[in-house]
Design an enzyme around this catalytic site. Structure first.
Site, short mmCIF file in Angstrom:
data_model
loop_
_atom_site.label_atom_id
_atom_site.label_comp_id
_atom_site.label_asym_id
_atom_site.label_seq_id
_atom_site.Cartn_x
_atom_site.Cartn_y
_atom_site.Cartn_z
N ASP A 107 29.61 33.13 29.65
CA ASP A 107 30.46 33.46 30.81
C ASP A 107 29.90 34.67 31.55
O ASP A 107 30.43 35.78 31.46
CB ASP A 107 31.87 33.74 30.28
CG ASP A 107 32.90 33.76 31.39
OD1 ASP A 107 32.55 33.38 32.52
OD2 ASP A 107 34.05 34.15 31.11
N HIS A 159 33.23 32.50 35.17
CA HIS A 159 34.45 31.77 35.52
C HIS A 159 35.17 32.37 36.72
O HIS A 159 36.15 31.81 37.21
CB HIS A 159 35.39 31.61 34.30
CG HIS A 159 36.23 32.80 34.00
ND1 HIS A 159 35.93 33.71 33.00
CD2 HIS A 159 37.38 33.24 34.55
CE1 HIS A 159 36.87 34.64 32.96
NE2 HIS A 159 37.76 34.37 33.90
N GLY A 173 43.10 38.75 35.39
CA GLY A 173 42.77 39.63 36.51
C GLY A 173 41.75 40.68 36.13
O GLY A 173 41.16 41.34 36.98
N SER A 199 39.15 39.86 34.18
CA SER A 199 37.91 39.14 33.88
C SER A 199 36.73 39.64 34.68
O SER A 199 36.88 40.04 35.84
CB SER A 199 38.08 37.66 34.21
OG SER A 199 38.67 37.04 33.11
N GLY A 200 35.58 39.58 34.08
CA GLY A 200 34.36 40.00 34.74
C GLY A 200 34.17 41.51 34.72
O GLY A 200 33.09 42.02 34.98
N1 ARG Z 1 40.41 34.99 31.75
C1 ARG Z 1 41.07 36.17 32.14
C2 ARG Z 1 40.75 36.50 33.60
O1 ARG Z 1 40.29 35.62 34.29
C3 ARG Z 1 40.84 37.30 31.20
C4 ARG Z 1 41.63 37.09 29.98
C5 ARG Z 1 41.38 38.10 28.95
N2 ARG Z 1 42.34 37.89 27.93
C6 ARG Z 1 42.53 38.65 26.87
N3 ARG Z 1 43.49 38.38 26.05
N4 ARG Z 1 41.77 39.68 26.67
O2 ARG Z 1 41.08 37.55 34.12
#
Ligand code: ARG
Length: 594
Positions: A445, A397, A541, A543-544
């Protein structure tokens, strides 16, 4: 009866709204945007914050020695029947004994105690200092209470506002409901007007002996001899090289070659550290006597040494030479070992949500994007994990079409160019064929980024740039793993400029699929990690970025930050891409374009 209850609730709600409105007004200046210092005010522990602080709530009048257990009991129920003592969960040389099939017990050497022998000497019994910090002293009774104003000594349970006056240097104590503020005379600052106009630090602040006792963000520093620091397994008095400046006080110091003075602080039951709200001393050039002969200016190409930011200077001296050969060409034997970070200095301060030290998580990269063919600067969008010289693993994503991508490896800070950083363009990105983002969950993902380079050499292995290993087996529920990233924190929605790391626990899939957690949306391409009681979590932030777990002292990238309902919320842990499910996919993609 019900009416009475309703009336009571209404009165309570009105009181609550009033008190909130009052606080908002009281702390805002005339301009609509609060400046940094005003924002700091918010972090200060006001009377209500002290009352609401779970640290005190958990400890007051509670003489029971074993804490934190109630909260994490679920995790012990979920652990695999084997291996409770492997790896040894007991700290400070505690000896682990299996207890039943699913639990363990640590035999702690004196004076350590606690479920994992994490607690130091007993002088500071729980609740001994009411709403105050218990610090250890060397003479009987071996402790002292440092009360949070307006709570008063000796046991920080009685409240008295402005009597005696807590403000120093002639500061005036102003009452504000249950709270007070110090109005400082010109030139003095700090919560108690205790910081004078000449309070400043030179170079990296190693010699700083001033009185600032607040972090950059306005958190109150812990005393260096705070029992809380020791309880978390750190002892400033034995672990730092330069102890001269430390003592039974809470002033910011730099005993360990940091960039500037810093201190420990506490949020709830978490021990954290940060740089302090200290001022650098004015350049000595300002005091050049008038009859001083000013030498010729240096040739324009030479950098005047004063133009060098102190941060860079300290960093270059701290950083031993890197592994790059004199020709700058990467050696073929690079990246032979994965998952082994730079050995941490003995005084590394690594606790939940802490700043990472140089080389601490050398596989973490920042993925940055900008519109293709634009002159706009790149900006951080996601984290990623270096798995070989030319390949970075990240979340699918994070990848947007029509964006140019670059990765930055070997860097802790997003807002300055560190000498250890390697910025590498992304040649192409491979998103998993079955990646699907729905309103319920994010499936499969995962993506791979192929970096630009020559002959299979892209990133250069250094102390600060290393690869993480790919996982091969499923790990036990309840295992403690590490997450890291520059994403949003409880104090900033925009994310952190410095790489942060935190420990999270792997959560059993069935448990996480309970209706009150994530229900039936989870599939095999993901797993949950964190704490069901909330608190530590990844966020926007991050993510990944990596969730790594130690397998025989080697870090394997077991998860990638993927999604979650809010951040740090109760019963809503972070959800991570289950990397073990994609091992073959990763291998095949990497082999197809080596
Ligand atoms: N989707 C988020 C990103 O793009 C990460 C979210 C993780 N959330 C959590 N509650 N651990 O950075």
């Amino acid at each position: 009866m019900n009416l009475k209850l309703l009336f009571f609730c209404l009165v309570f709600a009105v009181l609550l709204i009033q008190s909130k409105a009052k606080r908002k007004h009281g702390h805002r200046g005339s301009s609509s945007r609060p400046d940094k210092r005003e924002m700091r005010e918010k972090k200060r522990m006001r009377f209500e914050d002290i009352l609401a602080d779970i640290f005190f709530a958990e400890t007051v009048d509670d003489e029971d020695e074993d804490d934190d257990q109630g909260n994490s009991d679920w995790i012990f129920d979920l652990q695999d029947p084997d291996g409770q003592c492997n790896p040894n969960p007991c700290l400070n040389n505690g000896v682990c004994k299996e207890k039943g099939r699913r639990n363990f017990k640590c035999d702690c050497p004196k004076p350590f105690r606690g479920r994992k022998c994490e607690k130091g000497p007993k002088a500071c019994r729980r609740g001994r200092c009411g709403r105050g910090e218990c610090v250890l002293t060397s003479s009987p009774p071996y402790y002292e209470c440092k009360c949070k104003e307006p709570f008063q000594p000796p046991d920080c349970r009685r409240v008295s506002l402005c009597e005696p006056n807590p403000c120093k240097n002639g500061g005036q104590c102003i009452r504000e409901g249950n709270d007070f503020d110090c109005q400082c005379p010109e030139g003095f600052r700090g919560r108690f007007c205790h910081v004078g106009p000449d309070d400043c630090y030179v170079d990296d602040g190693e010699t700083y002996r001033g009185l600032v006792s607040e972090t950059e963000d306005g958190f109150e520093c812990l005393y260096w001899n705070s029992h809380f620091i020791l309880e978390k397994g750190a002892d400033p008095f034995s672990s730092f090289e330069d102890k001269d400046g430390l003592g039974p006080h809470n002033f910011c110091r730099n005993p360990d070659g940091e960039q500037m003075p810093w201190c420990f602080y506490r949020r709830g039951r978490r021990l954290l550290w940060d740089y302090c709200d200290v001022t650098p001393c004015p350049e000595p050039t300002n005091v050049v006597p008038t009859d001083f002969v000013i030498p010729d200016p240096p040739p324009t190409s030479a950098k005047p040494s004063t133009a060098q930011p102190t941060t860079v200077t300290t960093q270059t001296t701290q950083v031993p030479p890197t592994d790059v050969t004199s020709t700058g060409v990467a050696e073929p034997q690079q990246f032979l070992t994965c998952g082994v970070p730079q050995p941490k200095k003995s005084f590394a301060r690594i606790f939940g949500g802490l700043k990472v030290s140089p080389g601490g998580i050398p596989w973490q990269v920042s993925i940055q994007e900008k519109p293709k063919n634009s002159l706009l600067p790149y900006r951080h969008i996601c984290g990623g994990v270096l798995v070989s010289s030319c390949w970075v693993l990240t979340a699918a994503h994070c990848i947007e079409k029509n964006k140019a991508l670059q990765v930055v490896a070997g860097s802790l800070s997003l807002d300055k160019v560190e000498p250890t950083a390697q910025t590498i363009e992304v040649e192409n990105s491979i998103v998993h064929e079955n990646y699907r983002d729905t309103s319920e969950a994010v499936f499969n993902d995962i993506a791979l980024l192929r970096l630009k380079g020559n002959d299979g050499f892209c990133a250069n292995e250094t102390q600060f740039v290393k690869t993480a290993c790919l996982p091969d087996v499923k790990l036990s529920d309840g295992m403690e793993c590490t997450i890291s990233g520059w994403g949003a924190t409880e104090s900033s929605d925009y994310g952190s400029n410095h790489l942060l790391e935190a420990d999270v626990l792997l959560i059993n899939q069935e448990k996480c699929s309970e209706p009150k957690i994530y229900g039936s949306v989870l599939d095999n391409s993901m797993f949950c990690a964190g704490y069901l009681q909330g608190g530590v979590d990844s966020c926007q932030g991050d993510s990944g970025g990596p969730l790594t777990c130690k397998q025989n002292s080697t870090s394997v990238v077991y998860g990638l930050v993927s999604w979650g309902d809010k951040c740090g919320a109760k019963n809503k842990p972070g959800v991570y891409t289950r990397v073990t499910e994609f091992r073959n996919w990763i291998k095949s993609k990497m082999q197809a374009s080596p």
